[in-house]
Design an enzyme around this catalytic site. Structure first.
Site, PDB file in Angstrom:
ATOM      1  N   GLY A  12       3.566   2.070  -5.334  1.00 48.23           N
ATOM      2  CA  GLY A  12       2.354   2.581  -4.669  1.00 48.23           C
ATOM      3  C   GLY A  12       1.786   1.740  -3.780  1.00 48.23           C
ATOM      4  O   GLY A  12       0.637   1.969  -3.349  1.00 48.23           O
ATOM      5  N   THR A  16       7.468   2.140   1.376  1.00 45.52           N
ATOM      6  CA  THR A  16       8.479   3.012   2.181  1.00 45.52           C
ATOM      7  C   THR A  16       7.738   3.083   3.429  1.00 45.52           C
ATOM      8  O   THR A  16       8.583   3.095   4.488  1.00 45.52           O
ATOM      9  CB  THR A  16       8.441   4.274   1.458  1.00 45.52           C
ATOM     10  OG1 THR A  16       8.898   4.270   0.225  1.00 45.52           O
ATOM     11  CG2 THR A  16       9.166   5.430   2.276  1.00 45.52           C
ATOM     12  N   VAL A  17       6.518   3.042   3.667  1.00 44.20           N
ATOM     13  CA  VAL A  17       6.119   3.452   4.801  1.00 44.20           C
ATOM     14  C   VAL A  17       6.011   2.002   5.759  1.00 44.20           C
ATOM     15  O   VAL A  17       6.146   2.002   6.910  1.00 44.20           O
ATOM     16  CB  VAL A  17       4.496   3.603   4.869  1.00 44.20           C
ATOM     17  CG1 VAL A  17       3.561   2.428   4.330  1.00 44.20           C
ATOM     18  CG2 VAL A  17       4.019   4.171   6.378  1.00 44.20           C
ATOM     19  N   LYS A  37      18.179   2.269   0.227  1.00 44.31           N
ATOM     20  CA  LYS A  37      17.277   2.726  -1.064  1.00 44.31           C
ATOM     21  C   LYS A  37      18.245   2.680  -2.155  1.00 44.31           C
ATOM     22  O   LYS A  37      18.694   3.667  -2.554  1.00 44.31           O
ATOM     23  CB  LYS A  37      16.354   3.669  -0.785  1.00 44.31           C
ATOM     24  CG  LYS A  37      15.625   3.876  -2.055  1.00 44.31           C
ATOM     25  CD  LYS A  37      13.982   3.147  -2.035  1.00 44.31           C
ATOM     26  CE  LYS A  37      13.484   3.718  -3.302  1.00 44.31           C
ATOM     27  NZ  LYS A  37      12.205   3.235  -3.358  1.00 44.31           N
ATOM     28  N   THR A  41      13.713   7.141  -7.656  1.00 40.67           N
ATOM     29  CA  THR A  41      13.421   7.917  -8.720  1.00 40.67           C
ATOM     30  C   THR A  41      12.283   8.923  -8.526  1.00 40.67           C
ATOM     31  O   THR A  41      11.857   8.741  -7.319  1.00 40.67           O
ATOM     32  CB  THR A  41      12.741   7.075  -9.796  1.00 40.67           C
ATOM     33  OG1 THR A  41      11.505   6.466  -9.467  1.00 40.67           O
ATOM     34  CG2 THR A  41      13.380   5.840 -10.358  1.00 40.67           C
ATOM     35  N   ASP A  49      12.368   8.713  -0.277  1.00 42.78           N
ATOM     36  CA  ASP A  49      11.809   7.736   0.373  1.00 42.78           C
ATOM     37  C   ASP A  49      12.794   7.496   1.814  1.00 42.78           C
ATOM     38  O   ASP A  49      12.385   7.342   2.851  1.00 42.78           O
ATOM     39  CB  ASP A  49      11.801   6.450  -0.403  1.00 42.78           C
ATOM     40  CG  ASP A  49      10.888   6.301  -1.371  1.00 42.78           C
ATOM     41  OD1 ASP A  49       9.869   7.139  -1.280  1.00 42.78           O
ATOM     42  OD2 ASP A  49      10.787   5.512  -2.376  1.00 42.78           O
ATOM     43  N   SER A 170      -1.636  -0.645   3.286  1.00 40.85           N
ATOM     44  CA  SER A 170      -2.603   0.438   3.486  1.00 40.85           C
ATOM     45  C   SER A 170      -4.067  -0.390   3.675  1.00 40.85           C
ATOM     46  O   SER A 170      -4.571  -0.945   2.863  1.00 40.85           O
ATOM     47  CB  SER A 170      -2.833   0.987   2.217  1.00 40.85           C
ATOM     48  OG  SER A 170      -3.781   2.293   2.557  1.00 40.85           O
ATOM     49  N   ALA A 198      -4.377   2.941   6.645  1.00 44.31           N
ATOM     50  CA  ALA A 198      -4.329   3.791   5.491  1.00 44.31           C
ATOM     51  C   ALA A 198      -3.973   5.139   6.075  1.00 44.31           C
ATOM     52  O   ALA A 198      -4.471   5.469   7.422  1.00 44.31           O
ATOM     53  CB  ALA A 198      -5.587   3.991   4.701  1.00 44.31           C
ATOM     54  N   GLY A 199      -2.675   5.857   5.645  1.00 44.10           N
ATOM     55  CA  GLY A 199      -2.675   7.224   5.990  1.00 44.10           C
ATOM     56  C   GLY A 199      -1.583   7.199   7.073  1.00 44.10           C
ATOM     57  O   GLY A 199      -1.248   8.325   7.610  1.00 44.10           O
TER      58      GLY A 199
END
EC number: 6.3.3.3
Length: 226
Positions: A12, A16-17, A37, A41, A49, A170, A198-199
């Site tokens: 987390g 990915t981003v 990747k 999961t 992703d 982030s 972030a975001g």
């Protein structure tokens, strides 16, 4: 040709981003990009992703290997589904088939660096050694990040895997005292290549491309592929 494994200090943190942002920045610099990747999961809740990277960065060379329904560590997710983890040589072959002159191949792990990805007990660090990759480490700006980052870098160094730098996955706006302090401290540990707002994953493709180009130093990105 360059293979870059994108790992993180945990789950987390924004791997990915970060993959998508670096892929976007590289494509804007004229570099051919593939993203891999090996193990995904959480597919039962819609986690994909590679599709996210494709949506955000426009990458079409996307490759995966094993997919498991539950959002758990790969070994646990595989066991829960009554499935096996892939073999080490399957992952290595998947990456090798993508690699070619003039291409940047990004390999996103699952969770942290030492999570088991293949049987028996094979981690992303092992795969990085096998394919002669360097590592980009995605970190947070939260409390605990300095310890987690140092542990990850020590684990890389123990197997002579070079670190290409850190990316804060982030970055809050505005940053609080802890985030600002940690960013300065992280920069003393290793080079911070970018701090993504972030975001960022919620941006449309055009805004994401602009953000990505601004986040990474263009000369560094261009130098990733020799």
């Amino acid at each position: 040709m360059t293979i870059l494994v994108v790992t993180g200090t945990g789950t987390g943190v924004g791997k990915t981003v970060v993959c998508a942002a670096l892929a976007s920045a590289a494509r804007q610099a004229g570099i051919d990009v593939a993203v891999c990747k090996p193990v995904q999961t959480g597919t039962a809740r819609g986690d994909d992703d590679l599709a996210e990277v494709g949506r955000l960065a426009g990458v079409t060379q996307l490759a995966g290997l094993a997919r498991y329904p539950q959002p758990m560590a790969p070994a646990a997710a595989a066991e829960h589904a009554g499935m096996a983890l892939p073999a080490r040589d399957q992952i290595v072959r998947l990456i090798a088939d993508l690699d070619r002159p003039g291409r940047l191949t990004l390999v996103e792990g699952a969770g942290g660096l030492l999570v088991e990805l293949a049987e028996p007990g094979v981690t992303l660090r092992d795969v990085a050694v096998d394919v002669a990759a360097v590592a980009l480490v995605v970190v947070t700006a939260d409390l605990g990040t300095l310890n987690h980052t140092k542990l990850t870098l020590e684990a890389l160094a123990a197997q002579q895997v070079s670190c290409a730098g850190l990316v804060i996955g982030s970055w809050p706006d505005p940053p609080g005292l802890v985030a600002a302090s940690n960013r300065s401290a992280l920069a003393r540990i290793a080079t911070v290549r970018a701090a993504l707002p972030a975001g960022a994953a919620s941006l449309d493709a055009g805004d994401f491309a602009a953000m990505s180009a601004a986040a990474f130093d263009r000369n560094w990105v261009a130098g990733l592929v020799g």
